[in-house]
Each structure stands twice: as C-alpha cells, then as structure tokens.
Design an enzyme around this catalytic site. Structure first.
Site, PDB file in Angstrom:
ATOM      1  N   ASP A  31       0.841  -1.203   0.000  1.00  0.00           N
ATOM      2  CA  ASP A  31       0.000   0.000   0.000  1.00  0.00           C
ATOM      3  C   ASP A  31       0.876   1.254   0.000  1.00  0.00           C
ATOM      4  OD1 ASP A  31      -2.109   1.710   0.269  1.00  0.00           O
ATOM      5  OD2 ASP A  31      -2.654   1.097   2.311  1.00  0.00           O
ATOM      6  N   ARG A  32       1.697   1.381  -1.056  1.00  0.00           N
ATOM      7  CA  ARG A  32       2.707   2.435  -1.082  1.00  0.00           C
ATOM      8  C   ARG A  32       2.137   3.826  -1.410  1.00  0.00           C
ATOM      9  NH1 ARG A  32       5.215   6.147  -1.586  1.00  0.00           N
ATOM     10  NH2 ARG A  32       7.422   6.515  -1.941  1.00  0.00           N
ATOM     11  N   LYS A  33       0.985   3.848  -2.042  1.00  0.00           N
ATOM     12  CA  LYS A  33       0.320   5.118  -2.413  1.00  0.00           C
ATOM     13  C   LYS A  33       1.258   6.052  -3.148  1.00  0.00           C
ATOM     14  CE  LYS A  33      -3.051   4.941   1.344  1.00  0.00           C
ATOM     15  NZ  LYS A  33      -2.457   3.944   2.247  1.00  0.00           N
ATOM     16  N   PHE A  34       1.730   5.610  -4.301  1.00  0.00           N
ATOM     17  CA  PHE A  34       2.603   6.453  -5.130  1.00  0.00           C
ATOM     18  C   PHE A  34       1.857   7.709  -5.552  1.00  0.00           C
ATOM     19  CE2 PHE A  34       4.272   2.155  -5.693  1.00  0.00           C
ATOM     20  CZ  PHE A  34       5.606   2.380  -5.368  1.00  0.00           C
TER      21      PHE A  34
ATOM     22  N   THR B 136      -0.846   0.633  -4.435  1.00  0.00           N
ATOM     23  CA  THR B 136      -1.866   1.689  -4.518  1.00  0.00           C
ATOM     24  C   THR B 136      -1.255   2.936  -5.146  1.00  0.00           C
ATOM     25  OG1 THR B 136      -1.321   1.948  -2.190  1.00  0.00           O
ATOM     26  CG2 THR B 136      -3.571   1.253  -2.708  1.00  0.00           C
TER      27      THR B 136
END
Ligand code: 5BU
Length: 453
Positions: free
Chosen positions: A287-290, A316
């Site tokens: 869930d790195r949320k780039f 993500t």
C-alpha cells in the site's frame, strides 16, 4: 422544423463534428457532440422543445421536468414553458448536495419527475441526478434525452428502474448526415465500426471480463478460498509480522503491507514473505500510495531499498499527479497491477466527487494495470453509490473497516464489515481489528465470515 432539418442545423452550428476526438473516458471517437451550443441559437432551442413535445411518451405521468445541469437545463426550461409543467433544477455544486436547497423549485415528497438531458453517453449524469432526486423523496418517471450516443443501448430500464426515451440515436444522426452528403461513406463506416467495437455484445453481459489477469486471479482466489478479507499487517517488527501471518494466512485472499513501517527490514524478509504467500495462497499488495511524477515513482517502485515491483502483485496509486504516473510505474514491466485511490477513509480528506469520477475514468482507460479502486463511504448507501460508478471488471476494496470501533484519534473512520459488503465492496481491508486483537486468528475468522455475507 423536422427532425431531419434539426439534425442538419446541429451540424451547421458545429454541435455535431467529425474527426478524431478523445472523450472523457479516454476513448478516441470519430465524432463529437456538443449540444451546449444551442443556447446561442434560440430558434433551435425552440425547435428542440417542439420536437420533444411531439415525442413525449403518453403512457407515463410526471409532476415535474428536471433539467440535468448544465446542458439539460435550457432544454427543460423551454419544454416547461411549452407544455406548462413546473421545472426543478438540481444544483451541480457539491456542497449543496443533500442539503435542503440542493434542488431549486417547489416540490413534495412522492412527486414524479421526468429528467431531461441533452446527450446520454454512459448514463452517469442521469443516474446521479436520479439519485439526488430520490434522496429528496422524489420519484423518477423516466428520462428523456435529445441524442442517445451510448454504444450499448439495451436494458436501461431493467438496470436502473425507469425508462429512457430519446429523440434520436447516433445511428439516425449519422444516416441523415450521410444522405445529405455531409459526411462521406468512409466516415459513416468508421463511425459504425466505432459504435460496434465499443458496444458490449449482449451475450457477454453476464460473463464478467476482468480488467486484467491479476484482477481475475484475485477475484478467482476470493471465490475459491472463500474469503473477501484483506489483512493490513501494519506492524513494526518482522517477528510479529510473521507470527500474525502464520496464524491468519489461511483466512485471507490478499495481504496488504506498508513495508516502510518495518524497523528491521532486510532482503530476507521478502524471501520469507513470498514463501508464506505460496504456503497460504494469498497475493501481496504493498500500500505504497505512489503520488509523484512518472520518473520518480518508477525509481521508488522498481528500485530503492524495497524493490517493490519485484514482490508485490499490487500497489496503490494516488492520481493527483495525473494518469502518467501509471506509465511511469508500469510501462516497462509485466504482470503487475494497482488499485487507485478513489475515496479515502480519513476524516476531512480532500477528495471531491469530481476527483473520484476522474480517477474512475483513468482506471478504466488503464485497465491493463489497474485492478480496481480503494473506496470508502459513511454508510452502505454511500458505498453503493460509489460501487455503481465503478466500471465492470474492476474491484472495489474498502479500508476503514472494524467491528468494535468507529474510528481512531488520528482521523481514521470505521464502518462495519456488513455495511461495506452490503454496499457492494468486493473485499474489506482490516488492520488493527485483527492485528490489535488478543487473538488474531479468531478476529480474522470473524472478519472473513462477515466478508462473505
Ligand atoms: P486499520 O488498522 O484497519 O485502520 O488499517 C487500515 C489500513 O488501510 C492502513 O494500512 C491504512 O494505511 C489503509 N488505508 C486506510 O485506512 N484508509 C484509506 O483510505 C486508505 C488506506 Br487509501
């Protein structure tokens, strides 16, 4: 003015154009319709109203005409004058949504509306307007559009609960213009080809096409393993991580990590993680949320300490920097996919309805590297509203799920797994509900069971 003359007039004023146009959905279309232009041509507005008056269905009754903002409003206004029906105008501004003055005009609960719109492409604006009216106790008798340009023109009523009427469909428009030599044979064929290729064949209606093979893999796994639970294993040391994972691995379809939370990360962690994913048959989701420009995220994703693209099937992505972030992440690699953040569970977050809509559009355009969306809502109804907008073949994963809490002190908000699933979430993401439980296995079983109702 006859219908044929009217179509030719639309072409003359540039409301119907032919060429190559990129639509909101990302698809390139050989034609473009812009009926908003008619507000500058009062004679045409008059004609539209008179043509609609002649075609209004006689078998339905309604108390109000409702113009879909903005393009439907002038048409509905003229019609209201011509047929002497009261008008309602829903406000477009989000802040008014749901509030008392969100609809301009007098009405009483239970009264029926005929929605008026210029063009239907996906039906999204009409359905949004219908939801808004229903939220105010109004009923929908039907919708009337000037041009139906949907590629798939079947089943509107059975899908949405009210009938749709149109003055023209796009084929009629094309054939009138062709007969009058306003478009060439090649153009006509190109348009027909375009319409055919973007229509969903009726026989495929029930066989869901997944956005890509990883989406299908995850969906199949949720079915075969009988769980719609995603564990969010947000702990700081690898012993606790693997201890909880050993206990809960059989209960989950997907494991969500925040790899940078770990204090004792070393490359062997990944080897062990992959062994566990084989042993317990789950997929991995970082869930790195780039959220940066394409070039930067490529380095963050495919390099650095964590080499996320090596081991996580899914990540993500925030769409704040625009669609090219997806090119940066995925253009040079295979068999990796993402979930785009469509709505967050954090209190007072800045995501607007419009932003969410654009995220969904980009997701649809980049289906080969997008498996679905992360979404949240205050209750099952809100989730259902979001779910309705999610394109077919994509998944909706919902975080902010907990049975025993409504939120934390840092802005997290929780909904019950029942509400999430009832609203249409394809999977629930649970972190502390399991990791902070004195018995993670029992907790995971409980959430898994709730995910299957
Ligand atoms: P919790 O312990 O169940 O609150 O953890 C939820 C997890 O889901 C956590 O890892 C968050 O980073 C993640 N999350 C979220 O809670 N809300 C969101 O809107 C998004 C992700 Br996007």
């Amino acid at each position: 003015m006859t219908k044929t003359e009217f179509i030719k007039e639309l072409h003359r004023i540039g409301a119907i154009k032919f060429g190559s146009f990129v639509l909101k959905s990302g698809i390139t279309s050989p034609f473009y319709l812009n009926l908003r232009l008619i507000v500058s041509h009062p004679q045409l507005l008059k004609s539209i109203s008179s043509l609609i008056t002649q075609s209004l269905p006689l078998n339905i009754s309604y108390d109000h005409l409702v113009g879909v903002p903005y393009a439907g409003i002038p048409i509905a206004s003229c019609l209201a004058v011509d047929i002497n029906k009261p008008l309602l105008i829903p406000r477009k501004e989000e802040k008014a949504y749901g509030s008392k003055d969100a609809i301009i005009g007098e009405f009483a609960a239970g009264e029926k509306c005929l929605i008026i719109e210029d063009i239907i492409t996906s039906g999204e604006s009409i359905l949004e307007t219908a939801d808004n009216l229903k939220n105010h106790g109004l009923k929908i008798a039907g919708a009337f559009v000037v041009i139906d340009r949907r590629a798939d023109q079947d089943n509107f009523e059975s899908r949405n609960g009210f009938p749709l009427f149109a003055l023209f469909n796009i084929e009629e428009v094309v054939s009138v213009l062709f007969e009058d030599s306003l478009i060439s044979k090649a153009q006509k064929e190109e348009i027909n080809e375009f319409l055919k290729s973007s229509a969903i064949p009726a026989s495929n209606e029930d066989t869901l096409q997944f956005s890509n093979t990883l989406t299908e893999k995850l969906s199949t796994l949720m079915g075969s393993k009988q769980t719609r639970l995603v564990l969010s294993l947000d702990v700081e040391d690898s012993n606790t991580f693997f201890d909880i994972l050993e206990k809960t691995g059989n209960e989950i379809a997907l494991l969500k990590t925040h790899i940078d939370i770990l204090k004792d990360f070393e490359p062997s962690f990944i080897t062990r993680l992959q062994e566990m994913s084989q042993k317990y048959n789950f997929l991995i989701f970082e869930d790195r949320k780039f959220a940066d420009i394409g070039n930067t995220v490529r380095h963050q994703y495919q390099g650095g300490v964590y080499n996320i693209s090596d081991w996580a099937e899914f990540v993500t992505v925030h769409m704040i920097a625009g669609e090219h972030i997806l090119n940066g992440l995925f253009d040079n690699i295979q068999n990796r996919s993402s979930f785009l953040l469509a709505k967050m569970s954090a209190k007072n977050n800045l995501i607007s309805e419009n932003y969410t809509r654009k995220v969904l559009e980009i997701g649809k355009k980049y289906s080969s590297v997008v498996s679905g969306f992360i979404g949240h809502g205050a209750n099952a109804e809100e989730i259902a509203k979001l779910k309705k907008k999610i394109p077919k073949g994509f998944l909706l994963l919902m975080p902010g799920v907990q049975i025993d809490s409504k939120g934390d002190s840092l802005g997290q908000t929780y909904l019950s797994p029942e509400s999430a699933i009832k609203g249409g979430a394809d999977a629930i993401i649970v972190g502390r509900g399991i990791t902070h439980s004195s018995n993670p296995l029992e907790a995971a079983k409980r959430y898994r069971e709730a995910s299957l109702i």
